[in-house]
Design a protein around this motif. Structure first.
Motif, PDB file in Angstrom:
ATOM      1  N   ILE A   5       0.724  -1.250   0.060  1.00 21.50           N
ATOM      2  CA  ILE A   5      -0.179  -0.007   0.097  1.00 21.50           C
ATOM      3  C   ILE A   5       0.702   1.200   0.000  1.00 21.50           C
ATOM      4  CG2 ILE A   5      -1.878   1.140   1.198  1.00 21.50           C
ATOM      5  CD1 ILE A   5      -2.379  -1.383   2.678  1.00 21.50           C
ATOM      6  N   ILE A   6       0.576   2.122  -1.050  1.00 16.51           N
ATOM      7  CA  ILE A   6       1.425   3.276  -0.855  1.00 16.51           C
ATOM      8  C   ILE A   6       0.499   4.500  -0.574  1.00 16.51           C
ATOM      9  CG2 ILE A   6       2.547   5.060  -2.479  1.00 16.51           C
ATOM     10  CD1 ILE A   6       2.365   1.387  -3.580  1.00 16.51           C
ATOM     11  N   PHE A   7       0.951   5.168   0.537  1.00 22.39           N
ATOM     12  CA  PHE A   7       0.266   6.227   0.927  1.00 22.39           C
ATOM     13  C   PHE A   7       0.886   7.457   0.579  1.00 22.39           C
ATOM     14  CE2 PHE A   7       0.178   3.007   4.208  1.00 22.39           C
ATOM     15  CZ  PHE A   7      -1.350   2.889   4.167  1.00 22.39           C
ATOM     16  N   VAL A   8       0.351   8.254  -0.627  1.00 17.81           N
ATOM     17  CA  VAL A   8       0.890   9.037  -1.624  1.00 17.81           C
ATOM     18  C   VAL A   8       1.236  10.504  -0.653  1.00 17.81           C
ATOM     19  CG1 VAL A   8       0.446  10.849  -3.300  1.00 17.81           C
ATOM     20  CG2 VAL A   8      -0.265   7.960  -3.322  1.00 17.81           C
ATOM     21  N   SER A   9       0.377  11.019   0.241  1.00 16.78           N
ATOM     22  CA  SER A   9       0.494  12.228   0.751  1.00 16.78           C
ATOM     23  C   SER A   9       1.594  12.127   1.708  1.00 16.78           C
ATOM     24  CB  SER A   9      -0.666  13.062   1.099  1.00 16.78           C
ATOM     25  OG  SER A   9      -1.220  12.158   2.339  1.00 16.78           O
ATOM     26  N   GLN A  10       1.589  11.004   2.245  1.00 15.66           N
ATOM     27  CA  GLN A  10       2.831  10.999   3.315  1.00 15.66           C
ATOM     28  C   GLN A  10       4.131  10.499   2.932  1.00 15.66           C
ATOM     29  OE1 GLN A  10      -0.551   8.829   4.806  1.00 15.66           O
ATOM     30  NE2 GLN A  10      -0.165   9.378   7.003  1.00 15.66           N
ATOM     31  N   GLY A  11       4.104  10.045   1.706  1.00 19.59           N
ATOM     32  CA  GLY A  11       5.349   9.454   0.885  1.00 19.59           C
ATOM     33  C   GLY A  11       5.718   8.178   1.705  1.00 19.59           C
ATOM     34  N   ILE A  12       4.909   7.418   2.188  1.00 18.45           N
ATOM     35  CA  ILE A  12       5.457   5.980   2.910  1.00 18.45           C
ATOM     36  C   ILE A  12       4.719   4.899   2.187  1.00 18.45           C
ATOM     37  CG2 ILE A  12       5.607   7.097   5.104  1.00 18.45           C
ATOM     38  CD1 ILE A  12       2.982   6.164   6.103  1.00 18.45           C
ATOM     39  N   SER A  13       5.126   3.626   2.190  1.00 12.77           N
ATOM     40  CA  SER A  13       4.567   2.404   1.882  1.00 12.77           C
ATOM     41  C   SER A  13       4.847   1.311   2.794  1.00 12.77           C
ATOM     42  CB  SER A  13       5.125   2.360   0.277  1.00 12.77           C
ATOM     43  OG  SER A  13       6.552   1.561   0.401  1.00 12.77           O
ATOM     44  N   THR A  14       4.112   0.396   2.578  1.00 12.48           N
ATOM     45  CA  THR A  14       4.117  -0.697   3.430  1.00 12.48           C
ATOM     46  C   THR A  14       5.603  -1.450   2.952  1.00 12.48           C
ATOM     47  OG1 THR A  14       2.705  -1.968   2.006  1.00 12.48           O
ATOM     48  CG2 THR A  14       1.923  -1.041   3.997  1.00 12.48           C
TER      49      THR A  14
END
Length: 507
Positions: A101-110
């Motif tokens: 899962i890529i969380f775009v606004s936070q710039g993080i991914s699993t």
């Protein structure tokens, strides 16, 4: 790589453009990663505190069934605002299905090794945000209460105008009569029947039930006191919907509203004193469980239970208050005879099936609760999961994935050893006298203690349902049987209070 996008906004007051903006930002990020977006899912006006979101559930099913390896979403709060809930979901998708899962606004991914820490940090912020909203909402509602505004749907006896409660004089007279009848000795059931006979609609616009009458008697608003903050609703990880949790009495808020008083405080107190006395008397009867063979098994077509109406008969609970069209009484001895006969026929007609099923169960039992096929299927399933993790490891090596691969390999090795040492249990046969024992027990249930007889019945009978026939005075009785080993239904025709007739074609 094939991927999907998930977007959500919480409130009906928020701009629907929020969905479009989230999707565009996710698409831009997917293009940077050279990923192909094959589907977009979004929920409108759905809270992040609940998993019970249609598009969200559709997205999860789509990902699992179509071997999707990436989900793009704008922010961790789009998946959930509860830290424990989002961690559960991330772990399932990442470790079982190999989905990142890529969380775009936070710039993080699993894919990041410190994802658990990142989720915790962002989760705390989301939870604080939710808590601040909860507190602000609570303060807003409390403020409305202090200003005399309504914060709940009007109860029976009241109407709402310009956000304020006022007494409905017509319904208020009915409320006064309910209190008067109760104090005079009438019970909830009797009062409901009186109201239904007169065609008075309940608070829900339908027929009265004893529960609806009880709610009138116990609600303090009728003596001019609003009691608020008795409950709170919290999201519990693992449950799809928020749970209703009682607050301790010291947190309840009582607001005096003499303008809303319908009965005097003395009348309200007298009614509730009598209610507690009657409740205490009922408790001292020491009734343990059902006192009849079929109590709790028999349902009316309206969905309500048939209950003991007299010494010899049953009647629909709702019919007793005039809220059901099936007003007939059904003799207890007739129902007992019908049910016992039907259970015996069920056992006799399915004798061979039960015997074969029992042999299968014994075979499974003697082979350590597993068949050879069960072990082979388990190995096959684990191999699929192992292969998925090996593919993920090739693209993104990490200690966590390596550990999971090792666990799967160890489980597969143990199962392969179990398979090699497996001995097929052949020739398990039983005498079908087990059915004879059941038949003998059924023959004797009426002479047994009720609790003992019910134990036998409950292992064989799911439900008995009474349905009205088109011909006046005739009723269908439908059975749903439990195991021994198979559920099946049967219907016969009967006459209420008299006995039963054989099934007739066309009835």
């Amino acid at each position: 790589m094939r991927a999907v996008i998930y977007a959500r906004y919480s409130s009906k007051n928020q701009d629907k453009k929020s969905i479009k903006d989230q999707v565009i930002l996710c698409q831009i990020e997917a293009e940077k990663q050279n990923d192909e977006i094959v589907a977009v899912f979004f929920d409108e006006a759905k809270s992040g505190l609940s998993d019970d979101r249609e598009a969200y559930q559709q997205m999860l099913n789509f990902v699992k069934k179509n071997n999707i390896k990436k989900i793009y979403t704008y922010h961790t709060s789009r998946i959930s605002r509860d830290t424990a809930e989002i961690k559960l979901r991330v772990r399932e998708l990442k470790y079982i299905y190999g989905v990142n899962i890529i969380f775009v606004s936070q710039g993080i991914s699993t894919e990041q090794e410190n994802i658990e820490l990142l989720l915790s940090a962002n989760g705390i912020a989301d939870e604080q945000y939710v808590e601040s909203i909860r507190k602000n909402t609570w303060r807003g509602l409390y403020g409305r209460l202090q200003q005399g505004k309504a914060v709940f749907a009007p109860k029976f006896g009241y109407k709402l105008k310009d956000g304020e409660l006022y007494v409905d004089e017509k319904e208020a007279e009915i409320v006064k009569e309910i209190f008067s009848l109760y104090i005079s000795g009438k019970g909830f059931k009797e009062i409901a029947k009186i109201l239904n006979q007169r065609g008075i609609l309940s608070p829900r616009g339908s027929k009265w039930s004893l529960t609806a009458v009880r709610e009138i008697i116990i609600n303090e608003i009728y003596k001019g006191v609003i009691v608020w903050n008795k409950y709170q609703y919290r999201k519990i990880p693992g449950f799809p919907k928020r749970k209703k949790i009682p607050n301790p009495p010291e947190q309840w808020i009582r607001i005096e509203r003499p303008d809303l008083q319908i009965v005097s405080k003395e009348i309200w107190e007298e009614a509730n004193r009598k209610r507690l006395e009657r409740q205490k008397q009922d408790n001292t009867k020491n009734r343990v469980g059902y006192t009849t063979l079929l109590g709790g098994f028999i349902k009316c077509q309206c969905g309500s239970n048939l209950i003991k109406h007299s010494k010899v008969s049953f009647k629909c609970r709702q019919a007793l208050v005039g809220a059901c069209d099936i007003t007939a009484s059904f003799r207890e001895d007739m129902l007992n005879a019908l049910v016992i006969h039907a259970i015996k026929q069920h056992l006799i007609e399915n004798r061979q099936l039960f015997k074969e099923e029992l042999e299968h169960q014994l075979k499974v039992l003697y082979s350590k609760q597993k068949t050879k096929s069960d072990i082979e299927k388990e190995i096959e399933s684990l191999n699929r999961k192992l292969q998925s993790f090996l593919e993920i490891f090739e693209e993104n090596p990490s200690k966590t994935i390596a550990k999971k691969i090792q666990e799967y390999e160890e489980q597969i090795s143990l199962l392969e050893l179990e398979l090699k040492s497996f001995k097929e249990i052949e020739g398990v046969e039983i005498d079908d006298e087990v059915i004879d024992i059941l038949l003998e027990q059924i023959d004797n249930v009426l002479s047994m203690d009720v609790s003992q007889a019910r134990e036998i019945i409950k292992n064989l009978l799911e439900e008995v349902r009474i349905e009205k026939d088109k011909i006046e005075g005739f009723y269908w009785i439908e059975y749903s049987f439990k195991n021994p080993f198979r559920t099946y239904n049967r219907k016969i025709n009967m006459v209420a209070g008299e006995g039963f007739e054989p099934s007739t074609s066309g009835l």
